[in-house]
Motif scaffolding. Sequence first.
Motif, short mmCIF file in Angstrom:
data_model
loop_
_atom_site.label_atom_id
_atom_site.label_comp_id
_atom_site.label_asym_id
_atom_site.label_seq_id
_atom_site.Cartn_x
_atom_site.Cartn_y
_atom_site.Cartn_z
N UNK A 170 23.53 -35.70 -35.26
CA UNK A 170 24.70 -36.56 -35.19
C UNK A 170 25.70 -36.14 -36.25
N UNK A 171 26.98 -36.10 -35.89
CA UNK A 171 27.99 -35.67 -36.85
C UNK A 171 28.90 -36.84 -37.22
N UNK A 172 29.45 -36.75 -38.42
CA UNK A 172 30.38 -37.78 -38.89
C UNK A 172 31.08 -37.30 -40.14
N UNK A 173 32.23 -37.89 -40.40
CA UNK A 173 33.04 -37.50 -41.54
C UNK A 173 33.62 -38.75 -42.21
N UNK A 220 37.72 -44.20 -44.24
CA UNK A 220 37.59 -44.25 -42.78
C UNK A 220 36.47 -43.34 -42.31
N UNK A 221 35.67 -43.85 -41.38
CA UNK A 221 34.60 -43.05 -40.79
C UNK A 221 35.07 -42.49 -39.45
N UNK A 222 34.86 -41.19 -39.26
CA UNK A 222 35.19 -40.55 -37.99
C UNK A 222 33.94 -39.88 -37.44
N UNK A 223 33.64 -40.17 -36.18
CA UNK A 223 32.46 -39.58 -35.53
C UNK A 223 32.80 -38.20 -35.00
N UNK A 224 33.12 -37.28 -35.89
CA UNK A 224 33.46 -35.92 -35.50
C UNK A 224 33.27 -35.00 -36.69
N UNK A 230 43.22 -38.09 -47.95
CA UNK A 230 43.09 -37.18 -46.81
C UNK A 230 41.90 -36.25 -46.90
N UNK A 231 41.22 -36.23 -48.05
CA UNK A 231 40.04 -35.37 -48.17
C UNK A 231 38.97 -35.81 -47.17
N UNK A 232 38.28 -34.83 -46.58
CA UNK A 232 37.25 -35.11 -45.59
C UNK A 232 35.89 -34.70 -46.16
N UNK A 233 34.92 -35.58 -46.07
CA UNK A 233 33.57 -35.31 -46.56
C UNK A 233 32.61 -35.48 -45.39
N UNK A 234 31.94 -34.39 -45.02
CA UNK A 234 31.04 -34.43 -43.88
C UNK A 234 29.71 -35.08 -44.24
N UNK A 235 29.18 -35.82 -43.29
CA UNK A 235 27.85 -36.42 -43.47
C UNK A 235 26.82 -35.38 -43.06
N UNK A 236 26.04 -34.91 -44.02
CA UNK A 236 25.04 -33.87 -43.75
C UNK A 236 23.65 -34.49 -43.75
#
Length: 218
Positions: free
Chosen positions: A127-130, A214-218, A136-142
Motif C-alpha cells: 500500500x502506498x501513501x504520502x 495532508x495524507x495522499x493515497x499515492x 509542500x514537502x512530501x514524505x512517503x510512507x515506507x
Amino acid sequence: MGLQSFERRLERLVEGVFAKAFRSGLQPVELGRRLTREMDARRAVGVRGVMTANHFVFNLAPADMERVKPFSEALVRELADAAREHARSEGYRFVGPVEVELQEDVSLTPGIFLISSELKEAAGGVTVGTLVLADGERVSVADKPLSIGRLAECEVVLADDSVSRRHAEVRRQGSEIVVADLGSTNGTKVNGERVAERVLDDGDVITVGNASIRFEAS
C-alpha cells in the motif's frame, strides 16, 4: 477542478522569463489535459475500486525539451499533482506512487508530443501513501512507521511547542495506512476529530498541535 488549478499553476510557472518560449509550439498545459484524458482512458474496476494509471512518460521533440529544461522539475511535479487531484475528484485509486517522466524523441516535431502510461505497482505490491507538509514537502510512507514530533530523530519534525516530542506515527497496517496518537499532550485529529487511531483515506487532514498534514493515497 483539479485540472483548472493545475492550469492556473502552470500559467504562473511560465510567466516572465519562460512565457516567451511558449508563445508558439508546445503549451505545457496541454500535457496536463492529455494526462487526465489518459487516466480516464486507462481506468478499470479492481478489487479496491476504480484503478487507473500512475506512471506516465511524455515524449517531446528536442526543441520542446530544450524549452522546458529550465523548469522541468517543477513541470514534472505539477503534472504529478494534477494526476493526484484528478484521481481524487474522479474517485480513482493508484496501485503505486505517481511518477512522471519527460523523454526526448527525435522523431517528433515541435509542438507534437506522445504519452504512454501504465498501472505500476509499488515495490513489493505494498500500500502506498504520502504525507504532504505545509511547505509542500512530501514524505512517503515506507515499511518503517513515520514518527511525527518535535524530536530531531522523528521522520517528520515540527518546531511547534504544542506538538509533543513524539506526538503521533503513521504506519502501514495490512492493506491500510493508519495514524496513531502516541500519548501526546494535545492529541491528534483527523479531519477535525480527535482520534487514538484511524485508518487514513485519500485527502484526510491530520492535525498535530497547530500543524496540518495532508495524507495522499499515492
